[in-house]
Design an enzyme around this catalytic site. Structure first.
Site, PDB file in Angstrom:
ATOM      1  N   THR A  66      -7.101   1.350   5.001  1.00 52.04           N
ATOM      2  CA  THR A  66      -6.618   0.537   6.110  1.00 52.04           C
ATOM      3  C   THR A  66      -7.457   0.751   7.359  1.00 52.04           C
ATOM      4  O   THR A  66      -7.836  -0.208   8.045  1.00 52.04           O
ATOM      5  CB  THR A  66      -5.144   0.845   6.407  1.00 52.04           C
ATOM      6  OG1 THR A  66      -4.362   0.610   5.231  1.00 52.04           O
ATOM      7  CG2 THR A  66      -4.618  -0.036   7.528  1.00 52.04           C
ATOM      8  N   CYS A 113      -1.479  -9.503  -7.864  1.00 50.97           N
ATOM      9  CA  CYS A 113      -2.194  -8.225  -7.838  1.00 50.97           C
ATOM     10  C   CYS A 113      -3.655  -8.374  -8.233  1.00 50.97           C
ATOM     11  O   CYS A 113      -4.467  -7.515  -7.924  1.00 50.97           O
ATOM     12  CB  CYS A 113      -1.505  -7.203  -8.736  1.00 50.97           C
ATOM     13  SG  CYS A 113      -1.746  -7.474 -10.509  1.00 50.97           S
ATOM     14  N   ARG A 166      -0.471  -3.862  -6.830  1.00 49.37           N
ATOM     15  CA  ARG A 166      -1.669  -4.460  -6.224  1.00 49.37           C
ATOM     16  C   ARG A 166      -2.900  -3.737  -6.732  1.00 49.37           C
ATOM     17  O   ARG A 166      -2.886  -2.515  -6.907  1.00 49.37           O
ATOM     18  CB  ARG A 166      -1.608  -4.342  -4.695  1.00 49.37           C
ATOM     19  CG  ARG A 166      -2.702  -5.108  -3.949  1.00 49.37           C
ATOM     20  CD  ARG A 166      -2.496  -6.595  -4.078  1.00 49.37           C
ATOM     21  NE  ARG A 166      -3.402  -7.384  -3.257  1.00 49.37           N
ATOM     22  CZ  ARG A 166      -4.558  -7.903  -3.675  1.00 49.37           C
ATOM     23  NH1 ARG A 166      -4.984  -7.661  -4.901  1.00 49.37           N
ATOM     24  NH2 ARG A 166      -5.299  -8.641  -2.876  1.00 49.37           N
ATOM     25  N   CYS A 184       4.164 -13.785 -11.156  1.00 50.37           N
ATOM     26  CA  CYS A 184       2.933 -13.193 -10.632  1.00 50.37           C
ATOM     27  C   CYS A 184       3.141 -12.587  -9.248  1.00 50.37           C
ATOM     28  O   CYS A 184       3.633 -13.247  -8.327  1.00 50.37           O
ATOM     29  CB  CYS A 184       1.839 -14.258 -10.577  1.00 50.37           C
ATOM     30  SG  CYS A 184       0.269 -13.661  -9.918  1.00 50.37           S
ATOM     31  N   SER A 193       0.859  -1.175   0.000  1.00 49.88           N
ATOM     32  CA  SER A 193       0.000   0.000   0.000  1.00 49.88           C
ATOM     33  C   SER A 193       0.892   1.221   0.000  1.00 49.88           C
ATOM     34  O   SER A 193       2.092   1.113   0.228  1.00 49.88           O
ATOM     35  CB  SER A 193      -0.896   0.017   1.242  1.00 49.88           C
ATOM     36  OG  SER A 193      -1.744   1.150   1.238  1.00 49.88           O
ATOM     37  N   CYS A 239      -0.886  -6.314 -17.187  1.00 46.99           N
ATOM     38  CA  CYS A 239      -0.210  -7.045 -16.118  1.00 46.99           C
ATOM     39  C   CYS A 239       1.060  -6.303 -15.714  1.00 46.99           C
ATOM     40  O   CYS A 239       1.906  -6.010 -16.558  1.00 46.99           O
ATOM     41  CB  CYS A 239       0.143  -8.462 -16.575  1.00 46.99           C
ATOM     42  SG  CYS A 239       1.142  -9.373 -15.370  1.00 46.99           S
ATOM     43  N   CYS A 257      -5.330  -9.101 -13.738  1.00 46.39           N
ATOM     44  CA  CYS A 257      -5.752  -9.895 -14.904  1.00 46.39           C
ATOM     45  C   CYS A 257      -7.162 -10.429 -14.726  1.00 46.39           C
ATOM     46  O   CYS A 257      -7.979 -10.411 -15.651  1.00 46.39           O
ATOM     47  CB  CYS A 257      -4.775 -11.039 -15.145  1.00 46.39           C
ATOM     48  SG  CYS A 257      -4.534 -12.138 -13.723  1.00 46.39           S
TER      49      CYS A 257
END
Length: 619
Positions: A402, A591, A366, A588, A117, A563, A594
């Site tokens: 958060t 995140c 992310r 990968c 984050s 991606c 896709c």
């Protein structure tokens, strides 16, 4: 440091030891023959969620028994929401002298390793959960000292004042490395007696015969890339509970199944998302302004593409900055590359000087929820609840989720604890239904906060785009505080927003210079991402023919651009005629972009073996 496992029954402990003991590259004699496709379409997907093992002769005689453990509550995901829920449950249990067994599973090898984050933390929920967080040594070391906001054109920057009361005001907040904060929360949870299991991915939702949730099963391990069992194959472990908390984070793969099974999205709008890309840099100390928070909108994005940047100056003993770029996944041009837009942004004349002479030390990406109030689904169902970023509690104009995620977990725990300890409770289903959680959330400051900003993000879909949203914020939010008597709608699922390639102009991106901007693969290398190579790719396709026949033919293969980890690429067929999709699953970073943006909705992200994925250090 990874959190140690707590005491289990002997059978379950044996199962967990066996799962950990799986060795790489051992092929059983019965699996020497490789899976061969009789179709003319190259086989891409070998995962058992698409190709049933019941119909595969290679699995005949394989022991499919799973050990099971019983708990009062099982929590899926050790993020801020899941850990806050676990802590609150044990606080209540200790306060009232009750025994409540809480088990938490996390797919990352270490607590916080998959957390990414910005992050600028509003400490409201933390103050409620752990009022003595400072004495406990919470890693909140950088209070915000300065807010800056600007609109970028190609060659200039227009400063915009941040008036008191606007969402972007950060007075009283802290710049944090959220992975470190989450790891600290994990320590607080374990100290209270929560059983924390990092490295175990929840792969399947289990159900009672009456349709209520029974718990989850962790993923099987020891499967070859072609889908055959290895000699060391082991089934996952079942964790049964009276209530299961799903705190998977944005676009959780188990939550997707629950939405469909219980029709949880019947009365809300489709979720909308963004992709956030982030880097950590060590910069020249002369350019370091500890506590400064900077945000921009505008260039290099056009006004109809929602997004913007952040640049946070941390105060952790060295000149460290966190920077990132967010692109709304409702963008329309299939040629757009969020990663390359991020790299291009760093070369803006008002941005580049900060990084000259510096060194990039981290990278990650992310997806994040941007649907807000309109897109919150039903949160409870028999045997389970949704908390945190899984259902989507992000305050989009604040770029903060958060504090709301933590509060949702705390409220869920309070409602569940009341049911668990109610001696007169008569449940209609074996798995407890806890509607009080959603009722209490709607009475809380979370609901009020999200309702007040509900129209800001969808207001960006007008003729003026992002600038129209800024005008709307100035008029209706700053003056009316979100009390306008209407609620705007989102245009629809992000996967439906791409235009055909023939209707769009290709985007020419500059080559990275290796000093300020970088290529994709060197970036992924900084994320620490790794997966066991010899396992079925966890990026599954419902139909292997769709990528070439639809995505490539109509949209010029947008998955190779959206991606942020280079997972998808189109490569020439061995015959030399045409292209095929290649999935580099080892790259990968989990995140979920896709799964969200695929215009065919043909990609289904499922969990890989536990412990795989990125290894972020405080991202």
């Amino acid at each position: 440091m990874p959190l140690p496992l707590c005491t289990l029954s002997s059978q379950a402990h044996h199962c967990l030891r066996a799962l950990k003991s799986v060795k790489k590259d051992i092929l059983p004699p019965l699996c020497i023959a490789r899976w061969a496709s009789t179709s003319s379409v190259p086989r891409i997907t070998t995962h058992y969620t698409i190709h049933s093992r019941n119909k595969d002769k290679r699995w005949e005689g394989v022991n499919m028994e799973r050990f099971a453990e019983e708990a009062d509550v099982v929590i899926v995901g050790a993020g801020p929401a899941g850990l806050s829920a676990a802590i609150r449950l044990k606080q209540l249990a200790n306060e009232y002298g009750k025994e409540v067994r809480v088990c938490l599973v996390e797919k990352a090898a270490q607590i916080g390793a998959h957390t990414l984050s910005g992050a600028c933390l509003e400490p409201r929920a933390l103050e409620e959960l752990l009022p003595d967080w400072k004495e406990r040594g919470a890693p909140l070391q950088t209070p915000v000292t300065e807010d800056k906001f600007g609109i970028l054109t190609k060659n200039s920057r227009i400063p915009v004042p941040i008036l008191p009361g606007l969402p972007m005001t950060n007075h009283g907040n802290y710049i944090v490395r959220l992975g470190h904060f989450v790891n600290w929360l994990g320590e607080q949870a374990e100290a209270l007696g929560v059983e924390v299991y990092p490295g175990y991915a929840a792969a399947e939702v289990l159900f009672h015969e009456d349709g209520s949730v029974k718990g989850i099963a962790t993923n099987d391990v020891g499967i070859q890339k072609d889908g055959a069992p290895k000699a060391i194959f082991e089934r996952g472990l079942e964790l049964h509970a009276k209530v299961t908390f799903f705190a998977e984070g944005c676009h959780g793969h188990l939550a997707k199944q629950l939405y469909n099974r219980y029709n949880l999205r019947e009365k809300c709008q489709p979720q909308s998302y963004g992709i956030g890309l982030k880097e950590l840099w060590l910069i020249d100390e002369k350019k370091w302004k500890p506590g400064r928070v900077e945000h921009t909108v505008g260039w290099p994005l056009d006004r109809h593409t929602y997004g913007g940047s952040f640049l946070y100056h941390l105060n952790e003993g060295e000149p460290l900055v966190a920077l990132g770029f967010v692109v709304g996944l409702d963008y329309q041009n299939p040629y757009l590359s969020p990663f390359k837009e991020f790299q291009r942004w760093k070369h803006h004349p008002s941005v580049e000087p900060t990084f000259e002479g510096g060194k990039r030390i981290g990278y990650g990406a992310r997806a994040l929820n941007e649907g807000g109030f309109q897109s919150i689904p039903k949160l409870t169902f028999p045997g389970g609840v949704l908390i945190g970023c899984s259902p989507g509690f992000m305050n989009v104009p604040k770029i903060k989720g958060t504090h709301t995620a933590m509060k949702s977990g705390m409220l869920a725990s309070e409602a569940v604890f009341n049911q668990l300890t109610n001696e007169n409770l008569q449940s209609k289903t074996i798995g407890l239904d806890v509607p009080e959680y959603e009722e209490n959330l709607k009475k809380s400051w979370v609901w009020k906060e999200l309702y007040s900003v509900r129209n800001i993000r969808p207001s960006c879909h007008g003729v003026l785009g992002v600038y129209g949203g800024m005008i709307y914020t100035g008029i209706f939010y700053w003056i009316l505080r979100g009390m306008e008597p209407w609620t705007l709608k989102h245009p629809g699922p992000d996967s439906d927003q791409l235009k055909p390639a023939k209707d769009c102009t290709p985007i020419e991106y500059p080559k990275p210079d290796g000093k300020i901007s970088f290529d994709l693969l060197s970036s992924v290398a900084l994320s620490g991402t790794n997966h066991e190579h010899d396992q079925p790719p966890h990026l599954t396709l419902k139909d292997d023919s769709v990528p070439v026949n639809k995505n490539l033919a109509i949209y010029d293969g947008p998955e190779q651009r959206f991606c942020p980890a280079g997972v998808y690429e189109y490569v020439p067929l061995e015959t030399g005629e045409g292209l095929r999709l290649q999935i580099n699953a080892q790259n990968c970073v989990h995140c979920k972009t896709c799964d969200i943006k695929d215009p065919s909705q043909n990609i289904n992200w499922v969990v890989p073996e536990g412990g795989g994925g990125p290894a972020y250090n405080g991202m």
